[in-house]
Design an enzyme around this catalytic site. Sequence first.
Site, PDB file in Angstrom:
ATOM      1  N   LEU A  47      44.276  39.359  47.732  1.00 48.77           N
ATOM      2  CA  LEU A  47      43.372  40.595  47.385  1.00 48.77           C
ATOM      3  C   LEU A  47      44.404  42.229  47.260  1.00 48.77           C
ATOM      4  CD1 LEU A  47      39.873  41.557  48.997  1.00 48.77           C
ATOM      5  CD2 LEU A  47      41.844  43.300  49.114  1.00 48.77           C
ATOM      6  N   ASP A  70      42.776  45.775  44.743  1.00 48.91           N
ATOM      7  CA  ASP A  70      41.840  46.942  44.705  1.00 48.91           C
ATOM      8  C   ASP A  70      40.338  46.462  44.946  1.00 48.91           C
ATOM      9  OD1 ASP A  70      44.306  47.608  43.379  1.00 48.91           O
ATOM     10  OD2 ASP A  70      43.568  48.280  41.507  1.00 48.91           O
ATOM     11  N   GLN A  82      40.354  42.755  43.103  1.00 48.11           N
ATOM     12  CA  GLN A  82      41.059  42.172  42.584  1.00 48.11           C
ATOM     13  C   GLN A  82      42.012  40.858  43.085  1.00 48.11           C
ATOM     14  OE1 GLN A  82      43.216  43.565  39.420  1.00 48.11           O
ATOM     15  NE2 GLN A  82      41.178  43.483  39.252  1.00 48.11           N
ATOM     16  N   ARG A 123      44.003  52.894  32.271  1.00 46.36           N
ATOM     17  CA  ARG A 123      43.288  51.744  32.974  1.00 46.36           C
ATOM     18  C   ARG A 123      42.513  52.310  34.085  1.00 46.36           C
ATOM     19  NH1 ARG A 123      48.874  51.025  34.431  1.00 46.36           N
ATOM     20  NH2 ARG A 123      49.189  51.617  36.420  1.00 46.36           N
ATOM     21  N   GLU A 177      46.123  56.626  38.901  1.00 47.14           N
ATOM     22  CA  GLU A 177      45.405  55.256  38.942  1.00 47.14           C
ATOM     23  C   GLU A 177      44.227  55.610  39.648  1.00 47.14           C
ATOM     24  OE1 GLU A 177      48.303  52.526  40.998  1.00 47.14           O
ATOM     25  OE2 GLU A 177      48.779  51.732  38.986  1.00 47.14           O
TER      26      GLU A 177
HETATM   27  N1  DQQ Z   1      45.779  47.622  40.331  1.00 49.02           N
HETATM   28  C1  DQQ Z   1      45.200  47.154  39.351  1.00 49.02           C
HETATM   29  C2  DQQ Z   1      45.387  48.251  38.269  1.00 49.02           C
HETATM   30  C3  DQQ Z   1      45.418  49.499  39.054  1.00 49.02           C
HETATM   31  C4  DQQ Z   1      46.218  49.136  40.307  1.00 49.02           C
HETATM   32  C5  DQQ Z   1      45.673  46.197  39.025  1.00 49.02           C
HETATM   33  C6  DQQ Z   1      46.169  49.887  41.622  1.00 49.02           C
HETATM   34  O1  DQQ Z   1      44.145  48.222  37.441  1.00 49.02           O
HETATM   35  O2  DQQ Z   1      45.852  50.704  38.398  1.00 49.02           O
HETATM   36  O3  DQQ Z   1      45.469  44.945  40.033  1.00 49.02           O
HETATM   37  O4  DQQ Z   1      46.506  49.104  42.626  1.00 49.02           O
END
Ligand code: DQQ
Length: 549
Positions: free
Chosen positions: A65, A67, A83, A203, A266
Amino acid sequence: MRHLGTKTTRSGGVTRREFIVTATATVASAMLPIASLLGGAPPSNSLANDRHRPQFHLMPPSLWLNDPNGPLQFKGRYHLFYQYAAQISNVATKYWGHAVSTDLVHWKNLGIALAPTPDGADKNGCWTGSAVVVNGVPTLIYTGGTWPSGTEREARAKGINPERQLVAVAADPDDPDLIKWKKIPENPVLHAPPERAKAVGWRDPAVWKEHDTWYMTIGCGEAGKGGIALLYSSKDIKHWNYLHPLATAKPNRNQDTSRPFSSMWECPDFFLLKDKPFLLVAAGNRYFNGTYADHRFEQQAEGRIDFGTAAYAQKTMVDEHGRRIWWAWLHEKRSAEAQEAAGWAGVMSLPKLLTLRDDGMMGVEPAPELKVLRRGHKKISAHKVEPNGPSLLKDVAGDCLEIEAEIDLGDAHQAGLRVRAAADGSEQSLIGYDRDNQELFSDTTASSTDPTTAPGTGFHRNRGMESGQLILANGEPLRLRVYVDASVIETFANGRASISDRVYPRSPATLGIGLFAKGGTAHVKSMTAWQLAPISNNRMTSGAELFRV
Ligand code: DQQ
């Protein structure tokens, strides 16, 4: 942060099937690549017996796991995506895992909501994003990776933009679990950042509505300069116009813009808290207050919601009670090999409520719903805490606890709680206040004798001292709320500071709780410790059946 992971893969027969079943149940309508969900997970009994695995924090049934994504309350239910990867690696292909809750505390993992589409604009990963309700339909907007995670710089060096923005909608808004999601045919809704943003990254969209217009900020930045939050607008969520930067970083001595990923922001998040605008960025769990006029945010003061480096990728939602709820990824602080051996990595933070303080800064408290976990308790009567006093309390110990304590610093320079402490002091973590530096701290220097937690071996930073500013008024006691959940320690102080940390004591007997004072005598005015109930009976944090054959 994405480039820091290690690339390692597990394999295992039974567990591959677990993922196939999940994928079939959840993403069939989206024509997603079930085969790419193949991954290994340790047998569930090793997870159930893993004493470092938290018991009341949300996690996927196994593996990875990072974000929090798209937190949303819809028709009474809380939906929290995250994520997810089928490898213990932050540069693995990312999916959106999905969990649902009716009380913000007990979660049911539903499986995969979004998976990469082969040859699609998210073929190398469905990265971080947000959720909003558009004309009654829950809608996700997220970043798609067209290059493998961690190779974005390589792509950009070749003049290729490796990121796109995409939209998916709930296939059946009447399904209370919102299990199925459809990507819209217009994807990607944005192909590239504006030319003049010399982007080092592009992003993590965050979306809000003003009157009849949708606005979206996307995290961006320019090497050597720092973060930029780009602003877009849309009438229908599908067609977006770039406006201008919502905000740009001011030179900040805390931010080293020469490092590749601190040169971008981010996970930006932008919202009003009682009419006051706030911008959040991932680095340092930082927020800025300021002014918002003509769709431009001018930052004034800055603060940090969580002082712990374990917490990253903060993301908020507003719930049906109008509360602003904060989530973050609590990453591991032990070696990649130890994570791999455990078969899981990454924990979702507890829900934190953000409040507006009289001084215009943010306050932070644990969501009151967490009290539902309280079981038996022990009250500790008021007493002095001497520098050389007994280190542990009798009758209070454990690793699934909440502790509330009010401590008068007296003439001590430092005072606070010992948690996950061994009777002989060989392992212990200190949560306390440093009066000289006016800081709340988490000192995990002695938290473990396990070499896999040694500084330099983990994902980010390991054992050590972490802290942030907390100014106590004259005579104001330190008021702590500390949640201890196996390897997670989450602390709240005086309604205006928080710090999260991770610890992995080597001895299973490192369960003691105590108080400490340094440089003088402190006074415990009141203290209660509660045993907390796990949110599942097997450390799977519920819903695991959906991942089993
Ligand atoms: N993790 C995501 C990105 C973000 C980053 C991808 C931050 O979209 O910028 O897993 O931990």
